[in-house]
Scaffold this motif. Structure first.
Motif, mmCIF file in Angstrom:
data_model
loop_
_atom_site.group_PDB
_atom_site.id
_atom_site.type_symbol
_atom_site.label_atom_id
_atom_site.label_comp_id
_atom_site.label_asym_id
_atom_site.label_seq_id
_atom_site.Cartn_x
_atom_site.Cartn_y
_atom_site.Cartn_z
ATOM 1 N N VAL A 43 0.883 -1.173 0.000
ATOM 2 C CA VAL A 43 0.000 0.000 0.000
ATOM 3 C C VAL A 43 0.917 1.218 0.000
ATOM 4 C CG1 VAL A 43 -1.984 -1.058 1.161
ATOM 5 C CG2 VAL A 43 -0.180 -0.039 2.529
ATOM 6 N N THR A 44 0.410 2.370 -0.371
ATOM 7 C CA THR A 44 1.279 3.540 -0.465
ATOM 8 C C THR A 44 1.719 3.994 0.931
ATOM 9 O OG1 THR A 44 -0.527 5.127 -0.313
ATOM 10 C CG2 THR A 44 0.012 4.316 -2.512
ATOM 11 N N ALA A 45 2.912 4.589 0.967
ATOM 12 C CA ALA A 45 3.440 5.088 2.239
ATOM 13 C C ALA A 45 2.538 6.182 2.801
ATOM 14 C CB ALA A 45 4.865 5.606 2.047
ATOM 15 N N SER A 46 1.919 6.948 1.910
ATOM 16 C CA SER A 46 1.073 8.043 2.413
ATOM 17 C C SER A 46 -0.196 7.470 3.052
ATOM 18 C CB SER A 46 0.744 9.042 1.307
ATOM 19 O OG SER A 46 -0.261 8.543 0.468
ATOM 20 N N GLN A 47 -0.695 6.372 2.510
ATOM 21 C CA GLN A 47 -1.845 5.702 3.142
ATOM 22 C C GLN A 47 -1.471 5.226 4.538
ATOM 23 O OE1 GLN A 47 -4.764 2.783 1.463
ATOM 24 N NE2 GLN A 47 -5.424 3.895 3.269
#
Lengths: 217, 217
Positions: A43-47
């Motif tokens: 999953v994205t780091a920002s998520q």
């Protein structure tokens, strides 16, 4: 904890975080950046940063998350650290499989008993337990307070059993039968919570995915 | 069938329709209005009409739905009528529970075999089958084409086994391990589909619901 309500979408993802953090701990990893966790979990780091900031923000810029404290905190939010006591109702194959399920103990759930209404099954071993007669439930529950009942019995009996269990303080049902307990007024009145595991529906979704893949829909 | 793509949300609800229609058939109900079905399933009649109109519209104004044909049509969309052949990999408690699972046969799934790499488990009965050694898989699958593998083996072995099974034409995985098969390039290349059953995550969601109910979050 803050008073802020965590969104259901984030809650839904927390068990997956918990699982990954448990694995990292087993591997001896002490801290991890959102970037590394992102790569691992796909999953994205920002998520990840957004999700974990929801309940306080454990990460420090340039340092990352401390695995053990993050895991503990998520475990606390999920209520895993409260030491739930579980009974299994229905000692068929699935019930006996649950009695042997290592995931209970690993997460601090104590399986206190397994019950069946079929006298032929009573007295048989199931995991570390012996199957008891359902008739013993009232006495058993008076002596041993239980939070959670796993329902691995036929649909026809599930609702009645679940409703009667609320009289003895059982407040949560892990429902493997296809009975739709969430419609019960007795359960609603007792404030009971239900988590359904619909194996048949899961299997049908797989069948659909396969049919769709083959271009047959 | 129409070329129109059915939305994932509708697909997700179809197994539940299928289940209710099967129950109606067993009760001898031949036709049902969207209003009656709505009451039974606790969803709005307009949702039912919308969902079922998605793929042709089986209902007739003032007449209702013919249970048998609606069930057959939904079964066809779900691919249940294609007669899938299934193997189970991992003959622990859960694997043996699946081998005994009546939901397979009821929906036309044929369990062709159950396998384990532990020689102590081989030769043991599981449902109507006998547990075979995983080493026999290549020969078995050459003689007996299989669509679906249920993976009830430890996470550490699941990915490798799933990838090797694609060489023998297995295209769908009912994954009870916590291995995240959807990230496998081998599976992606083979166009394999995956349906996960995460018991541990389900149990943690129940724990959260209970904690939330008690006002502890």
């Amino acid at each position: 904890m803050s008073d802020k309500k965590i969104s259901p979408a984030v809650i839904h993802r927390l068990p997956r975080y918990y699982r990954y953090l448990s694995e990292l701990l087993e591997e001896g990893v002490e801290r991890i950046s959102s970037g590394e966790l992102s790569e691992r979990m796909r999953v994205t780091a920002s998520q990840i940063r957004q999700d974990l900031n929801n309940f306080g923000g454990f990460g420090q810029q340039g340092y990352g998350y401390q695995v053990v404290s993050l895991k503990e905190e998520i475990g606390h939010i999920l209520g895993i650290d409260r030491g739930h006591r579980v009974i299994i109702i229905g000692a068929g194959n699935l019930g006996r499989a649950l009695a042997n399920y290592p995931g209970f103990e690993k997460r601090g759930f104590d399986i206190a008993g397994i019950f069946d209404s079929d006298p032929d099954k009573c007295g048989c071993p199931a995991g570390n337990l012996t199957v008891r007669n359902t008739e013993e439930l009232p006495v058993f529950l008076s002596n041993t307070p239980v939070d959670i009942a796993a329902l691995t019995l036929p649909k026809s009996a599930a609702l009645e059993v679940a409703e009667s269990l609320t009289d003895f303080g059982v407040k949560a049902f892990w429902n493997f039968s296809s009975a739709e307990l969430q419609h019960s007024e007795v359960l609603a009145k007792a404030g009971a919570v239900v988590e359904n595991v619909h194996l048949a529906e899961s299997l049908m979704r797989l069948s659909y995915a396969l049919t769709d893949r083959d271009g047959l829909v």
